[in-house]
Design a protein around this motif. Sequence first.
Motif, mmCIF file in Angstrom:
data_model
loop_
_atom_site.group_PDB
_atom_site.id
_atom_site.type_symbol
_atom_site.label_atom_id
_atom_site.label_comp_id
_atom_site.label_asym_id
_atom_site.label_seq_id
_atom_site.Cartn_x
_atom_site.Cartn_y
_atom_site.Cartn_z
ATOM 1 N N TRP A 97 36.325 47.757 50.173
ATOM 2 C CA TRP A 97 37.293 46.992 49.398
ATOM 3 C C TRP A 97 37.114 47.308 47.903
ATOM 4 O O TRP A 97 36.019 47.690 47.462
ATOM 5 C CB TRP A 97 37.119 45.490 49.615
ATOM 6 C CG TRP A 97 37.526 45.002 50.977
ATOM 7 C CD1 TRP A 97 37.608 45.749 52.132
ATOM 8 C CD2 TRP A 97 37.894 43.673 51.339
ATOM 9 N NE1 TRP A 97 38.016 44.958 53.177
ATOM 10 C CE2 TRP A 97 38.203 43.683 52.728
ATOM 11 C CE3 TRP A 97 38.003 42.472 50.638
ATOM 12 C CZ2 TRP A 97 38.603 42.529 53.390
ATOM 13 C CZ3 TRP A 97 38.398 41.337 51.306
ATOM 14 C CH2 TRP A 97 38.697 41.365 52.674
ATOM 15 N N GLU B 272 38.925 43.122 46.747
ATOM 16 C CA GLU B 272 40.250 42.963 47.380
ATOM 17 C C GLU B 272 40.445 44.004 48.448
ATOM 18 O O GLU B 272 40.124 45.186 48.255
ATOM 19 C CB GLU B 272 41.338 43.113 46.301
ATOM 20 C CG GLU B 272 42.736 42.962 46.860
ATOM 21 C CD GLU B 272 43.806 42.949 45.780
ATOM 22 O OE1 GLU B 272 43.546 42.404 44.676
ATOM 23 O OE2 GLU B 272 44.899 43.484 46.022
ATOM 24 N N LEU C 75 36.820 43.819 42.144
ATOM 25 C CA LEU C 75 37.612 43.343 41.012
ATOM 26 C C LEU C 75 36.697 43.224 39.788
ATOM 27 O O LEU C 75 35.496 42.960 39.934
ATOM 28 C CB LEU C 75 38.236 41.993 41.344
ATOM 29 C CG LEU C 75 39.153 41.986 42.583
ATOM 30 C CD1 LEU C 75 39.765 40.605 42.786
ATOM 31 C CD2 LEU C 75 40.253 43.037 42.461
ATOM 32 N N VAL D 11 33.707 39.756 43.548
ATOM 33 C CA VAL D 11 34.921 39.557 44.338
ATOM 34 C C VAL D 11 35.566 40.915 44.549
ATOM 35 O O VAL D 11 35.613 41.744 43.628
ATOM 36 C CB VAL D 11 35.920 38.627 43.607
ATOM 37 C CG1 VAL D 11 37.161 38.389 44.469
ATOM 38 C CG2 VAL D 11 35.271 37.295 43.248
ATOM 39 N N CYS E 86 41.859 34.234 50.732
ATOM 40 C CA CYS E 86 40.647 34.359 49.907
ATOM 41 C C CYS E 86 39.497 33.788 50.725
ATOM 42 O O CYS E 86 39.460 32.591 51.017
ATOM 43 C CB CYS E 86 40.822 33.586 48.597
ATOM 44 S SG CYS E 86 39.364 33.680 47.546
ATOM 45 N N ALA F 125 34.886 36.782 48.231
ATOM 46 C CA ALA F 125 33.972 36.394 47.144
ATOM 47 C C ALA F 125 32.604 36.103 47.747
ATOM 48 O O ALA F 125 32.504 35.373 48.734
ATOM 49 C CB ALA F 125 34.498 35.143 46.436
ATOM 50 N N ALA G 29 42.355 33.717 42.172
ATOM 51 C CA ALA G 29 43.095 34.055 43.395
ATOM 52 C C ALA G 29 44.488 33.435 43.348
ATOM 53 O O ALA G 29 45.479 34.071 43.728
ATOM 54 C CB ALA G 29 42.323 33.574 44.624
ATOM 55 N N SER H 50 43.871 40.539 50.761
ATOM 56 C CA SER H 50 42.917 39.421 50.821
ATOM 57 C C SER H 50 41.762 39.657 49.857
ATOM 58 O O SER H 50 41.451 40.797 49.514
ATOM 59 C CB SER H 50 42.342 39.263 52.239
ATOM 60 O OG SER H 50 43.343 38.849 53.141
ATOM 61 N N TRP H 51 41.130 38.570 49.470
ATOM 62 C CA TRP H 51 39.947 38.650 48.604
ATOM 63 C C TRP H 51 38.714 38.174 49.366
ATOM 64 O O TRP H 51 38.806 37.305 50.252
ATOM 65 C CB TRP H 51 40.115 37.741 47.385
ATOM 66 C CG TRP H 51 40.996 38.276 46.298
ATOM 67 C CD1 TRP H 51 41.930 39.276 46.402
ATOM 68 C CD2 TRP H 51 41.060 37.802 44.947
ATOM 69 N NE1 TRP H 51 42.564 39.452 45.201
ATOM 70 C CE2 TRP H 51 42.042 38.560 44.282
ATOM 71 C CE3 TRP H 51 40.385 36.808 44.238
ATOM 72 C CZ2 TRP H 51 42.363 38.355 42.938
ATOM 73 C CZ3 TRP H 51 40.701 36.600 42.902
ATOM 74 C CH2 TRP H 51 41.669 37.370 42.260
#
Length: 285
Positions: free
Chosen positions: A245, A281, A248, A279, A164, A198, A71, A195-196
């Motif tokens: 989203w 995004e 990744l 994860v 994140c 996880a 991140a 934004s991420w």
Amino acid sequence: MAPQEDNAPTAPAGVDTDKPSAARIYDWYLGGTQNWAVDREFGRKAVQLWPGMKAMARQNRAFMNRVVEAALDAGIRQFIDLGSGVPTVGNVHEIIRRRVPDDEDATVVYVDYEPVAAAHSTLILERDEATDWAGIVQRDLRDPDGIFDDDTTCALIDFEEPVCVMLVAVMHFVGPDDSPGKVVETYRSHVAPGSWLAISHASTDDAPENDETAGVRKMIATYQNTSNPMWLRDRAEFTPWFGDWAMLEPGVSRLPDWRPTNEPQPDELEASSFGWGGVAEKPQP
Ligand SMILES: C[S@@+](CC[C@H](N)C(=O)[O-])C[C@H]1O[C@@H](n2cnc3c(N)ncnc32)[C@H](O)[C@@H]1O
């Protein structure tokens, strides 16, 4: 490193040392000292049922660390670590301090409802002189609005900028009656594009039906008697929590396979069928 069993501090207000707690058991798995006899006794039984448990805890920690590094590489400078636990090696603020140049800002909000986790986080942040840019919110993550509105969060996080959001090894403590998908959706909808999110989660859906898998199920069942009952979920149950989203690379994977930086140790691979993470995004509108 063996835990120094007599070193547990005086219990802070609100700590129930009669019942084991997930935060303090996890601390014991990781070789920490912020645990009581009741936690260690539970931990020993859990490890008897599933010897891979300590490796699984280390894998979650390592996954979390690689997510923070990735991140930061992607330019994210704000972190919310939900269910952050008792601080141990490789906390988010330590990675930020190592990685982010002094003339750049980066912030982190730790969130945990466990009094020992919160008290120890406060001590560590004061020791590290990080309280200007890192804070602990002692709240229940099932109440996202309470976390968004908390003074510490408001002081440290700008929700107009990417964040994140980390849910590492914690959503398996949120039961079906608490609408876990809805809880995660609330976090997703509150943060800015870029934004991420996880998530890592305990799961047996890809594991062979053998004695080890049976041991994992028994171990999870014993958590029913703690302050934090635990639920296993298939990947098909928690992957939808990423919503629309963009996943990744490499997607939802076994923890050691998520962007590994070195060869996993043999014991990590042994335990790795039971912990999955990914994860995603938030896309631009
Ligand atoms: C297994 S530990 C994981 C710690 C850390 N995320 C890591 O991976 O190293 C789970 C933590 O989540 C916390 N937790 C569980 N349910 C929670 C909730 N509803 N709200 C806030 N914290 C919670 C526990 O107190 C514990 O510290």
